[in-house]
Scaffold this active site. Structure first.
Site: not given
Length: 210
Positions: A41, A148, A177
């Site tokens: 990614r 994220h 997170e």
């Protein structure tokens, strides 16, 4: 806090036939491929941000859309509402996308040859599956967005937050997170959920006890 994971497939148009599948073809506004679509990614996002307007398209055909579970009714709805581009031919698709038709036709043709050859290409792509040959053809548009954050508060196995010297800050717990260091520099898809659940349970239990 610099470790931020971007989601490459963030829909700009509002709809999508997306996914990290072996039949995907990513092209830029010039109608050309620019990256190995089977990359990580972070690589995909960085490559997309280097393209014109930080925008790219995922091109596929009717066969691929059906394999992804999309019915003709759903596809027609997305096309009619401007959520994805479509065309009976690759040239018509290119016209609706606003990219050079000759460039996209060449790109799709070369992609199909690569699929048939099944060998690494100039970008280093190694996974191949289906060609893009069965009309109608479709293409949603995408641009990377924050997905994220791997950085954040440092915690121990008790979900207690640590200060800059590594000492426990009394009564301060964290999970999910907001914490950092759990996933290294590149979170693997899905791992954030068990992270939040496990440390959330630990943090909650310890906070309740104290």
């Amino acid at each position: 806090m610099g470790w931020i994971q971007l989601m490459p497939l963030n829909s700009v148009s509002g709809g999508g036939i997306s996914g990290y599948v072996n039949s995907s073809l990513y092209c830029n506004k010039e109608g050309k491929r620019y990256v190995a679509e089977d990359e990580r990614r972070d690589v995909l996002a960085a490559a997309a941000l280097a393209q014109t307007d930080k925008l790219f398209y995922v091109v596929c055909d009717q066969k691929e859309a059906e394999l992804r579970g999309l019915t003709k009714e759903t596809l027609d709805y997305m096309v009619e509402n401007g959520l994805i581009y479509s065309g009976e031919t690759v040239a018509e698709l290119a016209e609706n996308m606003g990219v050079p038709a000759d460039a996209l036709e060449t790109t799709v043709s070369e992609f199909n040859e690569l699929v048939k050859a099944g060998k690494p290409d100039e970008f280093g792509r190694t996974t191949w599956e289906n060609t893009i040959e069965t009309g109608p053809f479709y293409a949603p548009s995408f641009s990377p967005a924050v997905h994220h954050t791997m950085g954040g508060l440092e915690i121990n196995s008790n979900a207690e937050v640590l200060d800059a010297d590594g000492n426990v800050i009394p009564g301060f717990y964290a999970a999910g997170e907001v914490t950092g260091g759990i996933h290294g520099t590149n979170r693997v898809g899905g791992n954030a959920v068990p992270d939040a659940l496990c440390f959330g349970k630990i943090a909650g239990e310890n906070a309740a006890k104290n």
